[in-house]
Write a protein that holds these residues in place. Structure first.
Motif, PDB file in Angstrom:
ATOM      1  N   VAL A  35       0.869  -1.179   0.000  1.00  0.00           N
ATOM      2  CA  VAL A  35       0.000   0.000   0.000  1.00  0.00           C
ATOM      3  C   VAL A  35       0.905   1.229   0.000  1.00  0.00           C
ATOM      4  O   VAL A  35       1.702   1.411   0.924  1.00  0.00           O
ATOM      5  N   PRO A  36       0.802   2.059  -1.034  1.00  0.00           N
ATOM      6  CA  PRO A  36       1.689   3.231  -1.111  1.00  0.00           C
ATOM      7  C   PRO A  36       1.512   4.161   0.083  1.00  0.00           C
ATOM      8  O   PRO A  36       0.400   4.337   0.595  1.00  0.00           O
ATOM      9  N   ASP A  37       2.605   4.775   0.499  1.00  0.00           N
ATOM     10  CA  ASP A  37       2.546   5.723   1.611  1.00  0.00           C
ATOM     11  C   ASP A  37       1.605   6.887   1.319  1.00  0.00           C
ATOM     12  O   ASP A  37       0.987   7.428   2.226  1.00  0.00           O
ATOM     13  N   TRP A  38       1.507   7.267   0.045  1.00  0.00           N
ATOM     14  CA  TRP A  38       0.680   8.414  -0.336  1.00  0.00           C
ATOM     15  C   TRP A  38      -0.809   8.088  -0.420  1.00  0.00           C
ATOM     16  O   TRP A  38      -1.626   8.990  -0.535  1.00  0.00           O
ATOM     17  N   PHE A  39      -1.165   6.801  -0.372  1.00  0.00           N
ATOM     18  CA  PHE A  39      -2.574   6.426  -0.532  1.00  0.00           C
ATOM     19  C   PHE A  39      -3.360   6.919   0.680  1.00  0.00           C
ATOM     20  O   PHE A  39      -2.965   6.693   1.822  1.00  0.00           O
ATOM     21  N   PRO A  40      -4.508   7.576   0.448  1.00  0.00           N
ATOM     22  CA  PRO A  40      -5.193   8.266   1.547  1.00  0.00           C
ATOM     23  C   PRO A  40      -5.971   7.387   2.524  1.00  0.00           C
ATOM     24  O   PRO A  40      -6.540   7.910   3.483  1.00  0.00           O
ATOM     25  N   LEU A  41      -6.009   6.088   2.310  1.00  0.00           N
ATOM     26  CA  LEU A  41      -6.747   5.211   3.219  1.00  0.00           C
ATOM     27  C   LEU A  41      -5.785   4.404   4.090  1.00  0.00           C
ATOM     28  O   LEU A  41      -4.630   4.188   3.723  1.00  0.00           O
ATOM     29  N   ASP A  42      -6.282   3.957   5.223  1.00  0.00           N
ATOM     30  CA  ASP A  42      -5.510   3.130   6.141  1.00  0.00           C
ATOM     31  C   ASP A  42      -5.042   1.860   5.430  1.00  0.00           C
ATOM     32  O   ASP A  42      -5.828   1.184   4.758  1.00  0.00           O
ATOM     33  N   ALA A  43      -3.763   1.537   5.562  1.00  0.00           N
ATOM     34  CA  ALA A  43      -3.179   0.380   4.868  1.00  0.00           C
ATOM     35  C   ALA A  43      -3.884  -0.919   5.235  1.00  0.00           C
ATOM     36  O   ALA A  43      -4.126  -1.773   4.370  1.00  0.00           O
ATOM     37  N   ASP A  44      -4.230  -1.095   6.501  1.00  0.00           N
ATOM     38  CA  ASP A  44      -4.905  -2.329   6.905  1.00  0.00           C
ATOM     39  C   ASP A  44      -6.282  -2.429   6.252  1.00  0.00           C
ATOM     40  O   ASP A  44      -6.676  -3.501   5.786  1.00  0.00           O
ATOM     41  N   PHE A  45      -6.996  -1.319   6.177  1.00  0.00           N
ATOM     42  CA  PHE A  45      -8.301  -1.316   5.506  1.00  0.00           C
ATOM     43  C   PHE A  45      -8.149  -1.703   4.038  1.00  0.00           C
ATOM     44  O   PHE A  45      -8.924  -2.502   3.507  1.00  0.00           O
ATOM     45  N   VAL A  46      -7.149  -1.139   3.377  1.00  0.00           N
ATOM     46  CA  VAL A  46      -6.916  -1.435   1.955  1.00  0.00           C
ATOM     47  C   VAL A  46      -6.618  -2.916   1.763  1.00  0.00           C
ATOM     48  O   VAL A  46      -7.140  -3.551   0.835  1.00  0.00           O
ATOM     49  N   VAL A  47      -5.802  -3.486   2.634  1.00  0.00           N
ATOM     50  CA  VAL A  47      -5.458  -4.903   2.536  1.00  0.00           C
ATOM     51  C   VAL A  47      -6.699  -5.766   2.736  1.00  0.00           C
ATOM     52  O   VAL A  47      -6.944  -6.716   1.981  1.00  0.00           O
ATOM     53  N   LEU A  48      -7.493  -5.439   3.734  1.00  0.00           N
ATOM     54  CA  LEU A  48      -8.715  -6.213   3.992  1.00  0.00           C
ATOM     55  C   LEU A  48      -9.697  -6.090   2.829  1.00  0.00           C
ATOM     56  O   LEU A  48     -10.256  -7.091   2.368  1.00  0.00           O
ATOM     57  N   ALA A  49      -9.907  -4.869   2.345  1.00  0.00           N
ATOM     58  CA  ALA A  49     -10.854  -4.653   1.236  1.00  0.00           C
ATOM     59  C   ALA A  49     -10.377  -5.357  -0.029  1.00  0.00           C
ATOM     60  O   ALA A  49     -11.170  -6.012  -0.723  1.00  0.00           O
TER      61      ALA A  49
END
Length: 137
Positions: A35-49
């Motif tokens: 998950v890129p550092d610049w991505f505006p959502l929480d990394a854990d949320f992105v991984v789960l989604a």
């Protein structure tokens, strides 16, 4: 050729479903490196989604066999692989370790596999011919 496509589609479905399950379980922290550092959502949320999306796409590939739905599904799966590609690029550019990709050389080499996944999804679902029929009418 049909048997090869069917096996290829089932294999891709199983790979996606397995990857999605690992997003939600044992590989959760490893996937956060993508998950890129610049991505505006929480990394854990992105991984789960993204894990839920991968499981959904995997199950769909294992169950959808009739055209034109099969071809449309292939386009969606290929688009998914394209959408997540910036995460792979970010892992390389941000020098993040994950899944044994602990050098820039390994992370860079991995970038060349993502287009193969796109081609795999399009080829085994006959997505290109589905798109041609759709836009030639």
């Amino acid at each position: 050729m049909t048997v090869i496509r069917n096996v290829g589609q089932a294999l891709l479905g199983a790979v996606l479903a397995f990857a999605g399950i690992t997003h939600l379980t044992v590989g959760r922290s490893e996937f956060q490196a993508q998950v890129p550092d610049w991505f505006p959502l929480d990394a854990d949320f992105v991984v789960l989604a993204s894990g839920v999306v991968e499981i959904t796409l995997g199950v769909a590939l294992l169950t959808v066999w009739r055209q034109p739905a099969r071809g449309r599904l292939g386009v969606i799966v290929a688009a998914f692989f394209i959408v997540i590609f910036p995460g792979n690029v970010a892992q390389w550019l941000e020098h993040k370790d994950g899944f044994g990709l602990d050098t820039d050389t390994k992370r860079f080499a991995r970038l060349f596999f993502q287009p193969l996944l796109v081609v795999w999804a399009l080829a085994v679902t006959s997505a290109i011919s589905t798109l041609r029929r759709r836009f030639s009418d």
